[in-house]
Write an enzyme that holds these catalytic residues in place. Structure first.
Site, PDB file in Angstrom:
ATOM      1  N   GLU A  26     -30.210  42.810  47.169  1.00  0.00           N
ATOM      2  CA  GLU A  26     -30.479  43.632  45.986  1.00  0.00           C
ATOM      3  C   GLU A  26     -29.678  43.085  44.805  1.00  0.00           C
ATOM      4  O   GLU A  26     -28.611  42.487  44.992  1.00  0.00           O
ATOM      5  CB  GLU A  26     -30.061  45.088  46.291  1.00  0.00           C
ATOM      6  CG  GLU A  26     -30.196  46.016  45.098  1.00  0.00           C
ATOM      7  CD  GLU A  26     -30.064  47.499  45.458  1.00  0.00           C
ATOM      8  OE1 GLU A  26     -29.813  47.812  46.648  1.00  0.00           O
ATOM      9  OE2 GLU A  26     -30.201  48.329  44.536  1.00  0.00           O
ATOM     10  N   ASN A  71     -32.050  50.739  45.003  1.00  0.00           N
ATOM     11  CA  ASN A  71     -32.048  51.618  43.831  1.00  0.00           C
ATOM     12  C   ASN A  71     -32.333  50.832  42.549  1.00  0.00           C
ATOM     13  O   ASN A  71     -32.893  51.363  41.591  1.00  0.00           O
ATOM     14  CB  ASN A  71     -30.698  52.327  43.728  1.00  0.00           C
ATOM     15  CG  ASN A  71     -30.431  53.232  44.926  1.00  0.00           C
ATOM     16  OD1 ASN A  71     -31.353  53.627  45.633  1.00  0.00           O
ATOM     17  ND2 ASN A  71     -29.168  53.572  45.166  1.00  0.00           N
ATOM     18  N   ASN A 171     -38.670  52.734  46.111  1.00  0.00           N
ATOM     19  CA  ASN A 171     -37.506  52.805  46.987  1.00  0.00           C
ATOM     20  C   ASN A 171     -36.908  54.201  46.947  1.00  0.00           C
ATOM     21  O   ASN A 171     -36.671  54.741  45.853  1.00  0.00           O
ATOM     22  CB  ASN A 171     -36.438  51.802  46.510  1.00  0.00           C
ATOM     23  CG  ASN A 171     -35.143  51.925  47.300  1.00  0.00           C
ATOM     24  OD1 ASN A 171     -35.086  51.548  48.464  1.00  0.00           O
ATOM     25  ND2 ASN A 171     -34.101  52.479  46.681  1.00  0.00           N
ATOM     26  N   GLU A 172     -36.687  54.800  48.099  1.00  0.00           N
ATOM     27  CA  GLU A 172     -35.978  56.091  48.224  1.00  0.00           C
ATOM     28  C   GLU A 172     -36.353  57.063  47.104  1.00  0.00           C
ATOM     29  O   GLU A 172     -35.477  57.599  46.420  1.00  0.00           O
ATOM     30  CB  GLU A 172     -34.459  55.860  48.256  1.00  0.00           C
ATOM     31  CG  GLU A 172     -34.034  55.063  49.468  1.00  0.00           C
ATOM     32  CD  GLU A 172     -32.521  55.021  49.708  1.00  0.00           C
ATOM     33  OE1 GLU A 172     -31.748  55.387  48.806  1.00  0.00           O
ATOM     34  OE2 GLU A 172     -32.124  54.619  50.825  1.00  0.00           O
ATOM     35  N   TYR A 243     -27.860  54.670  57.692  1.00  0.00           N
ATOM     36  CA  TYR A 243     -26.556  54.009  57.712  1.00  0.00           C
ATOM     37  C   TYR A 243     -25.593  54.863  58.537  1.00  0.00           C
ATOM     38  O   TYR A 243     -25.711  56.093  58.565  1.00  0.00           O
ATOM     39  CB  TYR A 243     -25.994  53.886  56.295  1.00  0.00           C
ATOM     40  CG  TYR A 243     -26.778  52.955  55.388  1.00  0.00           C
ATOM     41  CD1 TYR A 243     -26.563  51.587  55.424  1.00  0.00           C
ATOM     42  CD2 TYR A 243     -27.711  53.461  54.483  1.00  0.00           C
ATOM     43  CE1 TYR A 243     -27.263  50.719  54.576  1.00  0.00           C
ATOM     44  CE2 TYR A 243     -28.419  52.601  53.634  1.00  0.00           C
ATOM     45  CZ  TYR A 243     -28.185  51.238  53.686  1.00  0.00           C
ATOM     46  OH  TYR A 243     -28.886  50.398  52.850  1.00  0.00           O
ATOM     47  N   GLU A 291     -33.824  49.610  55.739  1.00  0.00           N
ATOM     48  CA  GLU A 291     -32.385  49.622  55.437  1.00  0.00           C
ATOM     49  C   GLU A 291     -31.674  50.216  56.638  1.00  0.00           C
ATOM     50  O   GLU A 291     -31.879  51.386  56.957  1.00  0.00           O
ATOM     51  CB  GLU A 291     -32.075  50.435  54.184  1.00  0.00           C
ATOM     52  CG  GLU A 291     -32.492  49.754  52.894  1.00  0.00           C
ATOM     53  CD  GLU A 291     -31.998  50.487  51.644  1.00  0.00           C
ATOM     54  OE1 GLU A 291     -30.913  51.110  51.682  1.00  0.00           O
ATOM     55  OE2 GLU A 291     -32.721  50.434  50.634  1.00  0.00           O
ATOM     56  N   GLN A 347     -26.885  45.000  53.806  1.00  0.00           N
ATOM     57  CA  GLN A 347     -27.647  43.961  53.168  1.00  0.00           C
ATOM     58  C   GLN A 347     -27.214  42.627  53.766  1.00  0.00           C
ATOM     59  O   GLN A 347     -26.543  42.622  54.800  1.00  0.00           O
ATOM     60  CB  GLN A 347     -27.413  44.046  51.669  1.00  0.00           C
ATOM     61  CG  GLN A 347     -27.900  45.387  51.077  1.00  0.00           C
ATOM     62  CD  GLN A 347     -27.975  45.406  49.559  1.00  0.00           C
ATOM     63  OE1 GLN A 347     -27.801  44.435  48.862  1.00  0.00           O
ATOM     64  NE2 GLN A 347     -28.248  46.608  49.032  1.00  0.00           N
TER      65      GLN A 347
HETATM   66  O1  AHR Z   1     -28.334  49.243  50.304  1.00  0.00           O
HETATM   67  C1  AHR Z   1     -27.671  49.934  49.287  1.00  0.00           C
HETATM   68  C2  AHR Z   1     -28.462  51.100  48.740  1.00  0.00           C
HETATM   69  O2  AHR Z   1     -28.642  52.051  49.749  1.00  0.00           O
HETATM   70  C3  AHR Z   1     -29.861  50.809  48.274  1.00  0.00           C
HETATM   71  O3  AHR Z   1     -29.911  50.377  46.961  1.00  0.00           O
HETATM   72  C4  AHR Z   1     -30.544  52.128  48.403  1.00  0.00           C
HETATM   73  O4  AHR Z   1     -31.917  52.004  48.656  1.00  0.00           O
HETATM   74  C5  AHR Z   1     -29.787  52.842  49.503  1.00  0.00           C
HETATM   75  O5  AHR Z   1     -29.412  54.098  49.128  1.00  0.00           O
END
Ligand code: AHR
Length: 497
Positions: A26, A71, A171-172, A243, A291, A347
């Protein structure tokens, strides 16, 4: 303590889609600037790409990389990143409150991806923009020539189309932190209409609709159902993001968190199939877990000083236990290879990443690099569902957690079987007895182990080889049986032929 596995070549889950081992870069922190791109670095090529970083990435055999966000994409005007570099704008970037120089954009990333031997998973901006910008971007990237945007690409020095196949519809979009966040109905309608237009430009593309930002969102499950109700016929994948971390300091519970990922995948699969049933559709939707990772600094505030260019952000230092968790997550993805066709370790470089660089300095590999690399390099073929018997434990959030987390992959082409296994026991070795009867005689190619006396051991610039794998594991093969003792808190790759 003892465990057993029965592996049979007929107990297949699915072929592994190579895109299961994808990753994510990103425009955030030092991922692009200072990570893959740093003109002036001693290893930089004439385009400014760091060849030391590239080498570490190539060794992972990453099949696909999501770009440019995250984001970031929800405020990104792709037009700002193409054309002569001298004319590109320096802009305030509202996802991470930095300054974006736009030195790297779509074409530079496509060049870099070619060098890295990976495909690009492009994301379009459905935050501040919509159908028009998205269909123009597909035309710019994928249409051969003879239209305004394809000819614009050619005028920028890219005669051949990039032919990006996989596209994320935003995205999100459920997250209040997202620029242009939407309700499920607002997003579902926009994603559907955008998907239609993008596909009319290039019918060969595959499209990913946004699922929830995590299963912890209050709208989780309703979001998925509503979005799919509105987009089912137009999309190919639904995205999942998740995560984990051990910020509570409970390692036994942390290593069990792959059970949460497992449940998350089952839940989203069920929602996809509910909409399939509701629509009497023949189409089976696949999942893109685009992700996933261990993220310790999640939720911490962005860089203190606003509007810096590529400040260090989310540069988590990973430990052995984080690598074990990543190993458990990779095994979990493989268990679901029938529905999870794409996944991205989030990432890849400098930002919650397995690869770290110093501006002007060296590259080093974090602990998490190794299980990810082993899975990507050795986990190609057909997933075989083992029958496992293992002693179990209870932790704060989970019951019946098997000490043995394992899966096997059969690579028919190479005539190899690989067992990926984590011993979650923090203080004891775990005896493993594997019955591979349908394979007849097998021999050990190697037994790779990642372990360390200290669960919190990590690799740093000063000590880059503190936690590295060795291939002195003790697996033995005899008459179609493999036995090993998996060291306490260890990641194991047992390769057989
Ligand atoms: O990977 C970091 C961030 O985590 C990304 O930009 C977003 O999509 C997620 O909240």
């Amino acid at each position: 303590i003892k465990s057993t596995m029965l592996i049979d070549k007929n107990f297949t889950v699915s072929e592994v889609d190579p895109r299961l081992y994808g990753s994510f870069i990103e425009h955030l922190g030092r991922a692009v600037y200072g990570g893959i791109y740093e003109p002036g670095h001693p290893t930089a090529d004439s385009n400014g790409f760091r060849l030391d970083a590239l080498e570490a990435i190539r060794a992972l055999n990453v099949p696909i990389i999501r770009y440019p966000g995250g984001n970031f994409v929800s405020g990104y005007n792709w037009e700002d990143g193409v054309g002569p570099k001298s004319e590109r704008k320096r802009l305030l970037e509202l996802a991470w409150w930095t300054t974006e120089t736009n030195e790297v954009g779509t074409n530079e990333f496509a060049d870099w991806a070619r060098l890295a031997g990976t495909e690009v998973m492009m994301a379009v901006n459905l935050g501040t923009r919509g159908i028009d910008a998205a269909r123009n971007l597909v035309e710019y990237c994928n249409h051969p020539s003879g239209s305004y945007y394809s000819d614009l690409r050619i005028s920028h020095g890219y005669k051949d189309p990039h032919k990006f196949k996989t596209w994320c519809l935003g995205n999100e979009m459920d997250g209040p932190w997202q620029i242009g966040a939407k309700t499920a109905v607002e997003y579902g309608r926009l994603a559907n209409e955008t998907a239609k237009a993008m596909r009319w430009v290039d019918p060969s593309i595959e499209l990913v609709a946004c699922g929830s930002s995590s299963s912890g969102m209050s709208t989780f499950a309703d979001w998925e159902a509503t979005v799919l109700d509105l987009t089912y016929d137009q999309v190919d994948f639904l995205s999942l993001h998740t995560y984990y971390n051990n910020n509570e300091g409970d390692s036994a519970n942390f290593l069990a968190k792959s059970l949460d990922m497992d449940q998350f995948i089952y839940d989203v699969t069920a929602i996809c199939d509910y909409i399939k049933a509701k629509k009497r559709s023949k189409k089976k939707l696949m999942l893109s877990l685009d992700e996933w990772n261990v993220w310790k600094s999640i939720g911490t505030s962005r860089a203190e000083e606003l509007w810096q260019v590529a400040p260090p952000e989310f540069e988590d230092v990973y430990t052995l236990e984080d690598a074990l968790a990543v190993g458990c997550f990779a095994i979990t993805l493989l268990k679901h290879a029938d529905r999870v066709k794409m996944a991205c370790l989030a990432q890849l470089i400098n930002v919650i990443a397995p690869i770290m660089t110093e501006n002007g300095g060296p590259v080093w590999l974090q602990t998490t690099y190794y299980p990810y690399m082993h899975a990507s390099v050795h986990g190609r073929g057909t997933v075989l569902q083992p029958i496992i018997s293992s002693p179990k434990y209870d932790s704060k959030d989970f019951t019946d957690v098997p000490y043995l987390e394992a899966i096997s992959v059969h690579n028919e082409e190479k005539n190899e079987v690989t067992i990926f296994a984590v011993n979650r026991h923090l203080t004891e070795g775990l005896a493993l007895d594997v019955d591979l009867r349908s394979f007849g005689e097998v021999s050990i190619i190697e037994h790779i182990v990642l372990e360390h006396d200290d669960l919190k051991a990590s690799n740093t610039k000063a000590a880059p080889a503190n936690v590295v794998p060795h291939n002195n594991g003790n697996a033995k093969a005899e008459q179609g049986n493999v036995t090993a003792v998996l060291g306490k808190a260890s990641w194991n790759v047992i390769r057989l032929q």
